[in-house]
Design an enzyme around this catalytic site. Structure first.
Site, short mmCIF file in Angstrom:
data_model
loop_
_atom_site.label_atom_id
_atom_site.label_comp_id
_atom_site.label_asym_id
_atom_site.label_seq_id
_atom_site.Cartn_x
_atom_site.Cartn_y
_atom_site.Cartn_z
N ASP A 102 0.85 -1.20 0.00
CA ASP A 102 0.00 0.00 0.00
C ASP A 102 0.88 1.24 0.00
O ASP A 102 1.88 1.31 0.73
CB ASP A 102 -0.90 0.02 1.23
CG ASP A 102 -1.69 1.32 1.31
OD1 ASP A 102 -2.59 1.52 0.47
OD2 ASP A 102 -1.38 2.16 2.20
N TYR A 125 2.98 10.03 0.86
CA TYR A 125 4.13 9.43 1.53
C TYR A 125 5.43 9.86 0.85
O TYR A 125 5.81 9.33 -0.20
CB TYR A 125 4.02 7.91 1.54
CG TYR A 125 2.74 7.38 2.17
CD1 TYR A 125 2.01 8.15 3.08
CD2 TYR A 125 2.27 6.11 1.85
CE1 TYR A 125 0.84 7.66 3.65
CE2 TYR A 125 1.11 5.62 2.43
CZ TYR A 125 0.40 6.40 3.32
OH TYR A 125 -0.76 5.92 3.89
N LYS A 153 -3.65 5.89 -3.31
CA LYS A 153 -4.73 6.73 -2.81
C LYS A 153 -4.92 7.97 -3.69
O LYS A 153 -4.03 8.35 -4.46
CB LYS A 153 -4.43 7.14 -1.36
CG LYS A 153 -4.21 5.91 -0.47
CD LYS A 153 -3.95 6.27 0.97
CE LYS A 153 -3.72 5.01 1.79
NZ LYS A 153 -2.41 4.40 1.52
N SER A 201 -0.04 3.64 16.87
CA SER A 201 1.12 4.51 16.64
C SER A 201 2.25 4.30 17.63
O SER A 201 3.14 5.14 17.75
CB SER A 201 0.73 6.00 16.56
OG SER A 201 0.46 6.54 17.82
#
Length: 347
Positions: A60, A65, A91, A247
């Site tokens: 992905d 990014y 995306k 996270s």
């Protein structure tokens, strides 16, 4: 190290009647976009190779990014691999515009990236342009899944702003993706969002195949079981689970300074994680092992993507996912009120 046989495939049939085969461990490329620190190209490629060697066949990425860097790094890695041997998602919702270095997006978050500025655009034309740009950066002939990226409150700052972006997408970009799915250009359309409430709203407004839900169905949080995940099961909507460690804290444990949702964990979260960790310890299970395995107990979840910046982190995740979790652990967590009674658990 070859762990291909240990990666259990999870097959999913999309609205376009295409079958996609996910591996339980997917690879999220945000870290390879130089998230929080710069990674040399050789290290990025070695990390991708390690994921492949451990059997990972789901990758992905996103324009955000590294402001295109993660997508171009995938280009180099995937170039000589059979396109039918892996599942690929990226995306839409952000266009990248050349800008002066001092004006680039993500200063202090992404390092050593191209000088680009993100432009949110969920319109029909914006999404079509984003798709074209991603094809160019990744250099493949087919991208299986396009996710609408970040139409949530976390990204846009308020419910009103999130609502506007959702409406912009549903009136525009959604039509573009649905048309491409109908034509067989893409296999599936979805949304990658930080909030299950937004996912549920979109699922009920459109005909979605899949959602990438970040951090909102974990060993620490199961509110999505109230309505969203049952709806996904009812409608045969798949879930990719990002952020299985919330996270950080479910990987590090309740240490001082541990991160929860990208910020230092508050006392009540530290306490809850400490209690979960104690129950895990009674059964000889590490917290991180239970955290990575737990989401895969839900029948809608086809893959988890914990992320990695080095080959060592990839190999570690591959070993963690293979850990044997005794079933009484899940029962004890429920008895202690640390896991919802209705939470499906791994076999």
């Amino acid at each position: 190290m070859n762990g291909a046989e240990s990666q259990v495939p999870r097959r999913f049939t999309t609205r376009s009647r295409r079958s996609l085969s996910f591996t339980e461990l997917g690879f999220g490329t945000a870290p390879l976009g130089n998230l929080y620190k710069a990674i040399e190209e050789d290290m990025a490629q070695a990390t991708l190779q390690a994921a492949w060697d451990t059997g990972c066949r789901y990758f992905d990425t996103a324009p955000l990014y590294g402001l295109g860097l993660a997508e171009t790094r995938l280009n180099h890695f995937l170039r000589d691999r059979s396109r039918d041997s892996y599942v690929l998602s990226t995306k839409v919702g952000r266009l990248l515009r050349i800008c002066p270095p001092e004006s680039r997006t993500g200063i202090g978050k992404f390092f050593d990236t191209p000088a680009r500025q993100e432009i949110f655009d969920y319109s029909y034309d914006g999404v079509m342009r984003s798709i074209e740009d991603s094809f160019e950066r990744i250099g493949v002939d087919r991208i299986d899944i396009f996710f609408c990226h970040d139409v949530d409150v976390f990204t846009h700052g308020s419910k009103e702003a999130s609502d506007r972006r959702i409406r912009e997408f549903m009136d525009g970009g959604y039509r573009a993706l649905a048309s491409l799915r109908d034509q067989g250009v893409i296999a599936a359309l979805g949304a990658g969002v930080n909030e299950w409430q937004v996912c549920e709203r979109m699922a009920r407004e459109g005909d979605f195949d899949i959602f990438l839900l970040a951090g909102r169905y974990t060993l620490l949080e199961q509110e999505a079981l109230g309505s969203f995940l049952p709806y996904c099961s009812e409608r045969d909507i798949a879930i990719v689970l990002g952020g299985p460690y919330n996270s950080g804290i479910l990987a590090t444990g309740p240490k001082p300074g541990a991160f929860y949702n990208y910020e230092p964990a508050p006392p009540e979260i530290l306490d809850r994680v400490a209690r979960i960790e104690r129950v895990c310890g009674v059964h000889g299970v590490k917290l991180i092992e239970a955290a990575l395995r737990f989401p895969l107990g839900h029948p809608a979840v086809v893959s988890v993507i914990p992320g990695a910046q080095t080959p060592q982190e990839v190999y570690r995740n591959a070993e963690i996912i293979k850990a044997r979790i005794p079933r009484p652990l899940w029962s004890d967590l429920k008895t202690e009120g640390l896991l919802r009674p209705d939470a499906p658990v791994p076999a």
